[in-house]
Design a protein around this motif. Sequence first.
Motif, mmCIF file in Angstrom:
data_model
loop_
_atom_site.group_PDB
_atom_site.id
_atom_site.type_symbol
_atom_site.label_atom_id
_atom_site.label_comp_id
_atom_site.label_asym_id
_atom_site.label_seq_id
_atom_site.Cartn_x
_atom_site.Cartn_y
_atom_site.Cartn_z
ATOM 1 N N ASP A 69 0.843 -1.201 0.000
ATOM 2 C CA ASP A 69 0.000 0.000 0.000
ATOM 3 C C ASP A 69 0.883 1.256 0.000
ATOM 4 O OD1 ASP A 69 0.693 0.673 2.640
ATOM 5 O OD2 ASP A 69 -0.882 -0.619 3.442
ATOM 6 N N ASP A 70 0.236 2.411 -0.068
ATOM 7 C CA ASP A 70 0.949 3.685 -0.205
ATOM 8 C C ASP A 70 1.848 4.006 0.977
ATOM 9 O OD1 ASP A 70 -0.221 4.081 -2.612
ATOM 10 O OD2 ASP A 70 -1.769 5.459 -1.882
ATOM 11 N N GLY A 117 7.653 1.485 -6.253
ATOM 12 C CA GLY A 117 7.179 0.208 -5.751
ATOM 13 C C GLY A 117 8.335 -0.755 -5.561
ATOM 14 N N ARG A 173 8.901 6.896 2.390
ATOM 15 C CA ARG A 173 7.849 6.174 1.668
ATOM 16 C C ARG A 173 8.176 6.073 0.182
ATOM 17 N NH1 ARG A 173 2.072 7.802 4.339
ATOM 18 N NH2 ARG A 173 2.657 7.273 6.466
ATOM 19 N N GLY A 198 6.226 6.385 -2.281
ATOM 20 C CA GLY A 198 5.596 7.478 -3.021
ATOM 21 C C GLY A 198 6.430 8.749 -2.960
ATOM 22 N N ARG A 254 5.804 6.416 -10.253
ATOM 23 C CA ARG A 254 5.292 5.677 -9.106
ATOM 24 C C ARG A 254 6.428 4.818 -8.573
ATOM 25 N NH1 ARG A 254 0.017 4.621 -11.812
ATOM 26 N NH2 ARG A 254 -1.242 6.393 -11.142
#
Length: 112
Positions: free
Chosen positions: A19-20, A91, A68, A70, A89
Amino acid sequence: MFTNMRPAPPGPLRPIPLDDAASIGDFRRYPGCRLVLTCAMCGWQKPYDPERVIARLHELKSGGHATRLGDIARRVAWPCPGCHRLKWRGGLAWPAGLTAADSKRLAARYRN
Ligand SMILES: [Zn+2]
């Protein structure tokens, strides 16, 4: 940042669902995984060694394990080579050709 870093070997990547709120330090839960920048506009991808990215964040005093994914993606300042736009993005993903033995070996290393 990131422009002078050596990328990981190319190949198909298998994204890890996160998740973010996931941070780059989470890579240790997935031994052998890569930080992957993906262009949100065209899907162009570039994998990086997460340990090198964390080292770079420390060097720049701009983050570390808790940064994070992001936030990392938003700091990338170079446009996509595929579509020349700037919307990344972040990941984590498994690199091509990573074997179970590789993953086990790396897991042992992170514990030490
Ligand atoms: Zn693109």
